[in-house]
Design a protein around this motif. Sequence first.
Motif, PDB file in Angstrom:
ATOM      1  N   TYR A 179      -4.924  -0.659  -7.514  1.00 52.54           N
ATOM      2  CA  TYR A 179      -5.986   0.008  -7.544  1.00 52.54           C
ATOM      3  C   TYR A 179      -6.005   1.599  -7.059  1.00 52.54           C
ATOM      4  CZ  TYR A 179      -7.642  -1.981  -2.945  1.00 52.54           C
ATOM      5  OH  TYR A 179      -8.088  -3.059  -1.781  1.00 52.54           O
ATOM      6  N   GLY A 180      -6.573   2.235  -7.524  1.00 51.99           N
ATOM      7  CA  GLY A 180      -6.992   3.591  -6.296  1.00 51.99           C
ATOM      8  C   GLY A 180      -8.053   4.250  -5.984  1.00 51.99           C
ATOM      9  N   VAL A 181      -8.180   4.984  -4.675  1.00 48.28           N
ATOM     10  CA  VAL A 181      -8.941   5.321  -4.276  1.00 48.28           C
ATOM     11  C   VAL A 181      -8.479   6.710  -3.320  1.00 48.28           C
ATOM     12  CG1 VAL A 181     -10.891   3.243  -3.713  1.00 48.28           C
ATOM     13  CG2 VAL A 181      -8.782   3.918  -1.511  1.00 48.28           C
ATOM     14  N   ALA A 185      -9.299   6.306 -13.946  1.00 51.14           N
ATOM     15  CA  ALA A 185      -8.074   7.550 -14.444  1.00 51.14           C
ATOM     16  C   ALA A 185      -6.710   7.306 -13.759  1.00 51.14           C
ATOM     17  CB  ALA A 185      -8.474   8.843 -14.348  1.00 51.14           C
ATOM     18  N   CYS A 186      -6.607   7.076 -12.580  1.00 54.71           N
ATOM     19  CA  CYS A 186      -5.661   6.751 -12.168  1.00 54.71           C
ATOM     20  C   CYS A 186      -4.572   5.023 -12.615  1.00 54.71           C
ATOM     21  CB  CYS A 186      -6.174   5.850  -9.800  1.00 54.71           C
ATOM     22  SG  CYS A 186      -6.346   7.425  -9.395  1.00 54.71           S
ATOM     23  N   LEU A 187      -5.717   4.268 -12.834  1.00 57.14           N
ATOM     24  CA  LEU A 187      -4.821   3.404 -13.347  1.00 57.14           C
ATOM     25  C   LEU A 187      -4.290   3.658 -14.937  1.00 57.14           C
ATOM     26  CD1 LEU A 187      -6.675  -0.122 -12.681  1.00 57.14           C
ATOM     27  CD2 LEU A 187      -4.189   1.100 -10.945  1.00 57.14           C
ATOM     28  N   VAL A 188      -4.396   4.823 -15.707  1.00 55.88           N
ATOM     29  CA  VAL A 188      -4.286   5.135 -16.392  1.00 55.88           C
ATOM     30  C   VAL A 188      -2.664   5.553 -16.312  1.00 55.88           C
ATOM     31  CG1 VAL A 188      -4.103   7.158 -18.391  1.00 55.88           C
ATOM     32  CG2 VAL A 188      -6.586   6.244 -17.354  1.00 55.88           C
ATOM     33  N   CYS A 189      -2.231   6.194 -15.734  1.00 55.39           N
ATOM     34  CA  CYS A 189      -0.851   6.668 -15.346  1.00 55.39           C
ATOM     35  C   CYS A 189      -0.273   4.966 -14.712  1.00 55.39           C
ATOM     36  CB  CYS A 189      -1.161   8.031 -14.398  1.00 55.39           C
ATOM     37  SG  CYS A 189      -1.051   9.421 -15.389  1.00 55.39           S
ATOM     38  N   HIS A 190      -0.683   4.605 -13.468  1.00 58.46           N
ATOM     39  CA  HIS A 190      -0.222   3.064 -12.412  1.00 58.46           C
ATOM     40  C   HIS A 190      -0.706   1.695 -13.599  1.00 58.46           C
ATOM     41  CE1 HIS A 190       1.460   6.002  -9.403  1.00 58.46           C
ATOM     42  NE2 HIS A 190      -0.321   6.417  -9.322  1.00 58.46           N
ATOM     43  N   THR A 191       0.123   1.596 -13.947  1.00 54.01           N
ATOM     44  CA  THR A 191      -0.091   1.237 -15.629  1.00 54.01           C
ATOM     45  C   THR A 191       1.826   0.070 -14.604  1.00 54.01           C
ATOM     46  OG1 THR A 191       1.555   2.006 -16.984  1.00 54.01           O
ATOM     47  CG2 THR A 191      -1.083   2.378 -17.321  1.00 54.01           C
ATOM     48  N   VAL A 196       0.987  -1.236  -0.045  1.00 51.58           N
ATOM     49  CA  VAL A 196      -0.048   0.048   0.367  1.00 51.58           C
ATOM     50  C   VAL A 196       0.852   0.878  -0.290  1.00 51.58           C
ATOM     51  CG1 VAL A 196      -1.725   1.663   1.144  1.00 51.58           C
ATOM     52  CG2 VAL A 196      -1.533  -1.354   1.661  1.00 51.58           C
ATOM     53  N   TRP A 197       0.896   1.738  -0.891  1.00 53.49           N
ATOM     54  CA  TRP A 197       1.713   3.702  -0.778  1.00 53.49           C
ATOM     55  C   TRP A 197      -0.318   4.647  -0.530  1.00 53.49           C
ATOM     56  CZ3 TRP A 197       1.861  -0.305  -3.737  1.00 53.49           C
ATOM     57  CH2 TRP A 197       3.847  -0.543  -3.814  1.00 53.49           C
ATOM     58  N   VAL A 198       0.665   5.817   0.436  1.00 56.01           N
ATOM     59  CA  VAL A 198       0.020   7.157   0.867  1.00 56.01           C
ATOM     60  C   VAL A 198       0.106   8.075   0.477  1.00 56.01           C
ATOM     61  CG1 VAL A 198      -1.286   7.598   2.160  1.00 56.01           C
ATOM     62  CG2 VAL A 198      -1.139   5.180   2.660  1.00 56.01           C
ATOM     63  N   LYS A 199      -0.531   8.539  -0.291  1.00 56.48           N
ATOM     64  CA  LYS A 199       0.006   9.961  -0.809  1.00 56.48           C
ATOM     65  C   LYS A 199      -1.155  11.308  -0.178  1.00 56.48           C
ATOM     66  CE  LYS A 199       1.122  10.946  -4.854  1.00 56.48           C
ATOM     67  NZ  LYS A 199       1.826  11.054  -6.128  1.00 56.48           N
ATOM     68  N   HIS A 200      -1.165  12.399   0.569  1.00 55.57           N
ATOM     69  CA  HIS A 200      -1.419  13.071   1.180  1.00 55.57           C
ATOM     70  C   HIS A 200      -1.016  14.879   0.703  1.00 55.57           C
ATOM     71  CE1 HIS A 200      -3.373  15.282   3.949  1.00 55.57           C
ATOM     72  NE2 HIS A 200      -2.414  15.889   3.931  1.00 55.57           N
ATOM     73  N   THR A 242      -6.333  12.387   0.496  1.00 54.71           N
ATOM     74  CA  THR A 242      -5.171  11.446   1.063  1.00 54.71           C
ATOM     75  C   THR A 242      -5.645  10.784  -0.032  1.00 54.71           C
ATOM     76  OG1 THR A 242      -5.102  12.384   2.931  1.00 54.71           O
ATOM     77  CG2 THR A 242      -4.454  10.412   2.034  1.00 54.71           C
ATOM     78  N   ARG A 243      -4.273  10.117  -1.366  1.00 53.48           N
ATOM     79  CA  ARG A 243      -4.912   9.001  -2.161  1.00 53.48           C
ATOM     80  C   ARG A 243      -3.901   7.681  -1.275  1.00 53.48           C
ATOM     81  NH1 ARG A 243      -3.216  11.873  -7.246  1.00 53.48           N
ATOM     82  NH2 ARG A 243      -4.833  14.212  -7.008  1.00 53.48           N
ATOM     83  N   LEU A 244      -4.512   6.562  -1.992  1.00 55.86           N
ATOM     84  CA  LEU A 244      -4.260   5.317  -1.620  1.00 55.86           C
ATOM     85  C   LEU A 244      -4.395   4.566  -3.510  1.00 55.86           C
ATOM     86  CD1 LEU A 244      -5.487   6.250   1.287  1.00 55.86           C
ATOM     87  CD2 LEU A 244      -5.593   3.506   1.630  1.00 55.86           C
TER      88      LEU A 244
END
Length: 727
Positions: free
Chosen positions: A389-391, A434-440, A356-360, A378-380
């Motif tokens: 996946y990202g939320v 859209a998160c997964l368009v970049c986090h491929t 898991v990665w967390v970015k605030h 805050t994104r996960l």
Amino acid sequence: NPALADTGTELVLIEQRDEAGNHNGGGLAFGPDGYLYISLGDEGGQNDQYNNSQRIDRDFFSAIARIDVDRRPGSLAPNVHAAIIRDAGVARYAVPPDNPWVGATSFNGAAVTASAVRTEFWAVGLRNPWRFSFDPANGELWCADVGQNLYERIDLIVRGGNYGWAFREGANPGPKSASAPAGFTYRTPLYEYVHGSGTFQGNSVTGGIVYRGSRLPGLDGAYLFGDYVSGHIWSLRRPAGGGAPQVARIAGEGGVVAFGRDPANGDPLLADIDGSRILRLVASDAADNFPRTLSATGLFASLSDLSPAPGLLPYGVNVPFWSDHAVKRRWFALPDPAARFTWARDAAWTLPAGAVWVKHFDLDLTRGDPATRRRLETRLLVKTADGAYGVSYRWNEAQTDATLVPSEGVTFPLTVVENGLIRTQAWEIPGRAACLVCHTPQAGHALSFNTRQLNRVEPIHGFTGNQLDLLHAGGYFANTPPSPHTLPRHPSLDDTSHPVDTRARAYLAVNCAYCHQDGGTAPTAWDGRPELALAHTGLVNGAVNNNGGDPLNRLLVPGDPARSVILGRVAASNGFTRMPPLGSSELDQKAIALLATWVTDSLPARQDYAGWRVANFGSATSPAGAADADPDGDGAANWAEFVAGTAPLQAAALLTPAISADGSVATLSFDIPENRSFQIETSTDLATWIPWPVPGNDGTVRPGGRVTVSGPIDSPRRFFRLRIAEN
């Protein structure tokens, strides 16, 4: 697939030269009438640069064609054109007699020669008709046409329809609107949307299908389509009584390039090129099971100061991704005690499922004033066995907790003060697709969790040291990295101890290379990975897909910022749309200034091998100047002399580092040209060599000139050798 197809049965009907690699349309389908329909783009580039979009008497571009491959009685021979393959003078197909421009003598109010008309055309004025399909219930022809700078459109294609490009872009003036003749008429789109990544936005439409079936009753009769970039999947319905189409977002998936039907049951199928898979659209009444609030995730022991819970560790990066002036903090966790990262020097690390990665994200509402800082989101990002996946969680007004953002994302306004002026800044939390368009997978999923970004001193869980060392000591690696002193790192953009070239390359690596790399998702040829020499990236004078209507534009033109498309994309200048297209709307002025200096000052002064060859041998073709030649007989070929900056016609000028020892410390000194990296290797037996694990030996490009590297001698016998490379 040649293994599945009988290539001996191929029959070429039309074969024409295409001046560009994009805007190919690329659709083929038999209509209910039994004729073959073909979608054709405008040939490529921007602004209809080849002037195909409003011509019916030229080549096979910017249209949907309709031909008779069975050559039925009553069908007509096509007009003469060099692209049409003929057998003994007879074309391999015929033209249906009811095609709209059969016998035409005028178009857009101007005269045309009937014998020169492309009678194959069924509809015209299309830019890049990316996927069309027929409604199986009524035979209607639906088409999605990819727009240029502003709009994407959905059309119902009718016989003889002119859809306006390039006099129009959708229902709006196009790049050649001033040239539209008095007799020009066009059909407005059934539906269009603007560029962006909001719920009803995107940057590259992918045409779909009209669903006719019972397994998804809520969608029966709806047209299903999506956007390749924003990842939104929509349904479109036409009200029975007329009026504007009703569009709803029904799902999300980035990288979708085609829709189809399962022939067994009619289910909608989606081709995901980023994930190399075929997906099925299914109905689900279940809500997502993500925690509804950030506090409910248990990631933080205290939200008041964002103290992480045990197991959630902070980390930092050398070059943050540009996020519209946001100030960011980062953490990661491995919930499985047995999970490990697999370290790599240049490639993406292997990431275990469950990581898991967390970015605030915070934002100073008055630029540069931390006292006005406000929590935004805050994104996960969670790694799974087959992807990620990202939320995201949006912070409330009280700044006490954050709430789960809907799947489609959200955009909201912020009032900011910039240079003493009050203005509105739009903050966008991208949708999950859209998160997964970049986090491929191609980019490694966790974009900045790599060696060049983490090779820095940073406190982790109460320990201060190089993050790579701390991760290794903490048991987070399945393999053992060497000393961080010998590993590359990104220099910060304002670190003037590193050349402009290196800092500009670092910016491109972080902000662009996740798509722009070999095997990446961007439809361009340049490769922004930092381990490549500049000559191997395709950047300098590299061809572009969209040249803004000027054939002299290139990716980077040394000394000419106005024709450097990379700079134009980052700065949204010279008529270019801004990149990256997702999740950002503010310009990065620091990066723009850096790239402008690179183009204006650094690149023109840079000498490549061809220029070096002319300077030293007076000719670009002299055999003595060949890269593998050694005209001075000193054992170093010309390429090695070029890299080392030594004279190729003076044997005595061979590069020889100076070595000295003072007690237990050795010092090596040598000169290198601009735009070179080096690494000193050491050995005790002249057989096994390793990088010398001392500061300054990380292989990062340094300014040209004298280099001095010192380190301890831990053996009574120590040998050194020097490797230099062009960057």
